[in-house]
Every structure is written in C-alpha cells, then in structure tokens.
Design a protein around this motif. Structure first.
Motif, PDB file in Angstrom:
ATOM      1  N   MET A   1     -18.390  29.087  40.805  1.00  0.00           N
ATOM      2  CA  MET A   1     -17.651  28.899  39.547  1.00  0.00           C
ATOM      3  C   MET A   1     -16.493  27.929  39.788  1.00  0.00           C
ATOM      4  SD  MET A   1     -15.656  31.740  37.197  1.00  0.00           S
ATOM      5  CE  MET A   1     -17.188  32.582  36.803  1.00  0.00           C
ATOM      6  N   CYS A   2     -16.430  26.889  38.969  1.00  0.00           N
ATOM      7  CA  CYS A   2     -15.333  25.936  39.121  1.00  0.00           C
ATOM      8  C   CYS A   2     -14.082  26.509  38.471  1.00  0.00           C
ATOM      9  CB  CYS A   2     -15.703  24.583  38.519  1.00  0.00           C
ATOM     10  SG  CYS A   2     -15.906  24.568  36.737  1.00  0.00           S
ATOM     11  N   SER A   3     -12.920  25.959  38.851  1.00  0.00           N
ATOM     12  CA  SER A   3     -11.656  26.508  38.383  1.00  0.00           C
ATOM     13  C   SER A   3     -11.505  26.402  36.874  1.00  0.00           C
ATOM     14  CB  SER A   3     -10.498  25.799  39.086  1.00  0.00           C
ATOM     15  OG  SER A   3     -10.554  24.407  38.834  1.00  0.00           O
ATOM     16  N   SER A   4     -12.079  25.344  36.266  1.00  0.00           N
ATOM     17  CA  SER A   4     -11.924  25.178  34.823  1.00  0.00           C
ATOM     18  C   SER A   4     -12.631  26.287  34.046  1.00  0.00           C
ATOM     19  CB  SER A   4     -12.459  23.812  34.384  1.00  0.00           C
ATOM     20  OG  SER A   4     -13.847  23.720  34.623  1.00  0.00           O
ATOM     21  N   ASP A   5     -13.663  26.900  34.648  1.00  0.00           N
ATOM     22  CA  ASP A   5     -14.349  27.995  33.982  1.00  0.00           C
ATOM     23  C   ASP A   5     -13.436  29.193  33.768  1.00  0.00           C
ATOM     24  OD1 ASP A   5     -16.679  26.545  33.882  1.00  0.00           O
ATOM     25  OD2 ASP A   5     -17.483  27.378  35.741  1.00  0.00           O
ATOM     26  N   LEU A   6     -12.376  29.268  34.530  1.00  0.00           N
ATOM     27  CA  LEU A   6     -11.436  30.380  34.407  1.00  0.00           C
ATOM     28  C   LEU A   6     -10.381  30.142  33.340  1.00  0.00           C
ATOM     29  CD1 LEU A   6     -10.843  31.072  38.208  1.00  0.00           C
ATOM     30  CD2 LEU A   6     -12.426  32.267  36.677  1.00  0.00           C
ATOM     31  N   THR A   7     -10.260  28.886  32.894  1.00  0.00           N
ATOM     32  CA  THR A   7      -9.174  28.550  31.974  1.00  0.00           C
ATOM     33  C   THR A   7      -9.629  27.843  30.702  1.00  0.00           C
ATOM     34  OG1 THR A   7      -8.824  26.430  33.101  1.00  0.00           O
ATOM     35  CG2 THR A   7      -7.535  28.323  33.882  1.00  0.00           C
ATOM     36  N   SER A   8     -10.851  27.369  30.643  1.00  0.00           N
ATOM     37  CA  SER A   8     -11.277  26.501  29.545  1.00  0.00           C
ATOM     38  C   SER A   8     -12.343  27.170  28.668  1.00  0.00           C
ATOM     39  CB  SER A   8     -11.836  25.193  30.111  1.00  0.00           C
ATOM     40  OG  SER A   8     -12.305  24.354  29.092  1.00  0.00           O
ATOM     41  N   ASN A   9     -12.229  26.952  27.351  1.00  0.00           N
ATOM     42  CA  ASN A   9     -13.237  27.393  26.376  1.00  0.00           C
ATOM     43  C   ASN A   9     -13.523  28.887  26.441  1.00  0.00           C
ATOM     44  OD1 ASN A   9     -13.515  24.763  25.464  1.00  0.00           O
ATOM     45  ND2 ASN A   9     -15.254  24.319  26.800  1.00  0.00           N
ATOM     46  N   LEU A  10     -12.507  29.678  26.708  1.00  0.00           N
ATOM     47  CA  LEU A  10     -12.718  31.117  26.866  1.00  0.00           C
ATOM     48  C   LEU A  10     -13.113  31.799  25.557  1.00  0.00           C
ATOM     49  CD1 LEU A  10      -9.773  32.048  29.268  1.00  0.00           C
ATOM     50  CD2 LEU A  10     -12.112  31.365  29.834  1.00  0.00           C
TER      51      LEU A  10
END
Length: 349
Positions: free
Chosen positions: A1-10
């Motif tokens: 999982m890339c870091s943006s998956d934790l912060t983007s488009n939640l």
C-alpha cells in the motif's frame, strides 16, 4: 500500500471519466439555424440591457426539465406565442437542467436523468445539449442556470441568457465562471434577500479572472477571462419576503448606480416573490408590468415558472406514474395562464 492510499480519496466511492466537451460538441453540433437563433438572441438581449431595444424580456418555462417530450411540446407552444408578441416582448424559454438544493433532492436532468439516483451524467449531458439545439433550431432562444462550473463547457454555446442562482451568487467560483461566459448573465439576490451580494457578483464578473478549469478536451487548465460586461440583477425575493415593490426597485437602482453598474433589473415572479405559491406569480407579473408602464425603465425583464399544466408532483423513477407536463420541482402555472399573462403584457406595453 502506498502512502497516498492512507490519506487520499478516503470518502470517494468512484471516479468515472466523462466524454470531453469537444467530443460531445462534435457528436451534437450546432447547425446553421440554431446558430442564427443564439447569435441573434444574445445580441437582442445585449441591446435591451443597453437600453437600445425597448422590448421587455420574458424568460418563461418550467422550473426544471425532466421530460424531453413535454419540453419540446412546451417549446413549440412558446415559439408560436413568442412570434405573436415579438414587437414588444423578447421571449426566452427557461430550460433549467441543474437544480441547487438547500439540503438534498433531485439535482436535475444533467445530474440524474433517469430520476433513480443512478447519476448517469454522461446521458444527462447528451440529452441536455440535444434538447437545447432542438429548441434553438425552432428559432426560440433559451436561458439556463449554471450550477456546476464544468457544465458550461458542454452546453454554454447553445445558451442566450445565463443565470447564477441565489445560493451561488456569493461564490467566487461562479463569479469567475460568469466572467468568461459568452452570453449575458443574470445574478439573483441571495436567499436572505440581500441585493448587495448580487451587485458585488456583477462587479466581480465584469473584471478579468484566472482560475482552474477544464479545456474542450477535458484537460485541467488555467482559464483566463476578459470579463463579462453584460450582467443584470435578478430579484427573486428572500427569507424577509418579496422584493419587487417600487421601493425596493429604487434601492436596487441606487445600489447598482453607486457601484458604477447599469440600473437594469429582471424580476423573478416565482420563489420568495410569490411566497413559493405558483398561483401568486400573476400578482407579481401584473404589478411589475404596471411599474414598467408607469415609466420605470430599469425593469428590463420578468421571469415566470410555467409548464403545460399547473402545479407540481413528486419526482419518481417510474415515469409511467408521472403526470404529463407537470413540474417535479417547484410548482408552475399552466399554459393557458402563461399565454394570457404574455398577451396581457403585450397589450399593456
């Protein structure tokens, strides 16, 4: 999982690509007859706003479009009537596809053309553009409210008179958008009845802006505008009540002139001016016509919410249960009353 998956488009459920504006315009191009209607209509509105054409604008039509067959039927009737009164009234059909909501509700044909929360925007854009071209081809100019800032790229070339609604008049995004639109634009007073928000919007839209948008190929771009000199104040009342009286019109003229703007006003006979009762639109209409006849040349137009049949009905996905020619948003007056009001105005003017 890339870091943006934790912060983007939640909270984004899906992202669906849409047809680029240029492609839709190629699929549904303006023909020569429609182009003539739009160009001539815009020029006529500009002359009225400039005081060079003595006719009164009459923006007439459904609160919202949900049935294309009924819209075509209405347009044919209105075109015939428009020809009868054309020497004193410039009739423009109200063709509204986007409905702003104070809380929630059906957002219009572009957003949800099937009335079932499927949000088939691709079909909605195609249906909207196709209908606008048909109506222009009849020789009838159209007006619409621009709600989503991307929508104009798909349909603005077909519109003679644009509008910025009461809920978005204070929005910098919509003021910037209006500064680049190719047609005259009406700015409604805010829902609380404030005139100043619309006056400020007119001033803002007259100046150049640069902002983020999309180009005709659908790509993100920086949009730079020259400013739109053809703004007009639209009075629709507010929570404090109606605002079409002679006293309010004097105040509207004062505010416009103080801001260095032309003292030109269109009165919306619906919404808070009629107390949200479609049966009272005629009261507003007759009052404003009398003010115009008495010499108030700042009144350059009126707007009616009108359909084939009067009243309203709840929206539902089973179209077979919907009554033909009746609004599914705000209540409208019926065709017979519409015709009588326009003919009465023609005789009085």
């Amino acid at each position: 999982m890339c870091s943006s998956d934790l912060t983007s488009n939640l909270r984004i459920k899906s992202l669906e690509p849409l047809i680029p504006p240029a492609r839709l315009m190629n699929l549904l191009p303006l023909d020569e007859a429609a182009t003539r209607t739009i160009v001539a209509g815009r020029q006529a509105v500009e002359k009225i706003l400039a005081g060079d054409d003595p006719r009164l604008l009459a923006v007439v039509g459904p609160c919202s479009i949900h049935d294309l067959d009924a819209a075509r039927d209405y347009a044919a009737r209105l075109k015939s009537l428009a020809d009868r009164v054309n020497d004193r009234l410039l009739v423009i059909m109200r063709v509204y596809f986007e409905k702003p909501r104070t809380t929630v509700g059906w957002k219009g044909l572009i957003n949800d053309p099937h009335l079932d929360d499927s949000f088939d925007v691709a079909t909605g854009l195609r249906l909207a553009r196709g209908l606008l071209i048909e109506i222009a081809g009849m020789g009838l100019p159209t007006a619409t409210e621009f709600l989503e800032p991307i929508t104009p790229q798909y349909i603005a070339d077909t519109i003679v008179l644009g509008a910025i609604g009461a809920r978005t008049t204070e929005s910098p995004t919509h003021r910037q958008m209006a500064s680049g639109l190719s047609m005259p634009v009406g700015f409604k007073n805010s829902t609380d009845g404030s005139l100043q928000a619309a006056v400020d919007a007119m001033q803002s839209a007259r100046t150049p802006h640069s902002f983020l948008g999309i180009d005709n190929d659908g790509g993100t771009c920086l949009v730079s505008t020259t400013g739109n000199p053809w703004g007009v104040l639209m009075l629709r009342g507010g929570r404090s009540g109606s605002n079409y009286s002679s006293e309010v019109l004097v105040e509207a003229r004062r505010r416009l002139e103080s801001a260095g703007l032309p003292a030109r006003v269109i009165v919306d006979c619906s919404h808070a001016n009629s107390g949200k009762d479609h049966r009272r639109q005629s009261v507003v209409w007759h009052d404003v016509i009398e003010q115009r006849v008495a010499g108030d040349r700042s009144i350059v137009g009126l707007m009616l919410e009108s359909n084939i049949h009067p009243g309203s009905q709840p929206p539902q996905s089973d179209r077979g249960k919907l009554q033909y020619g009746i609004s599914i948003t705000d209540g409208c007056i019926g065709w017979e009353e519409t015709e009588q009001l326009l003919l009465d105005a023609h005789a009085r003017l």
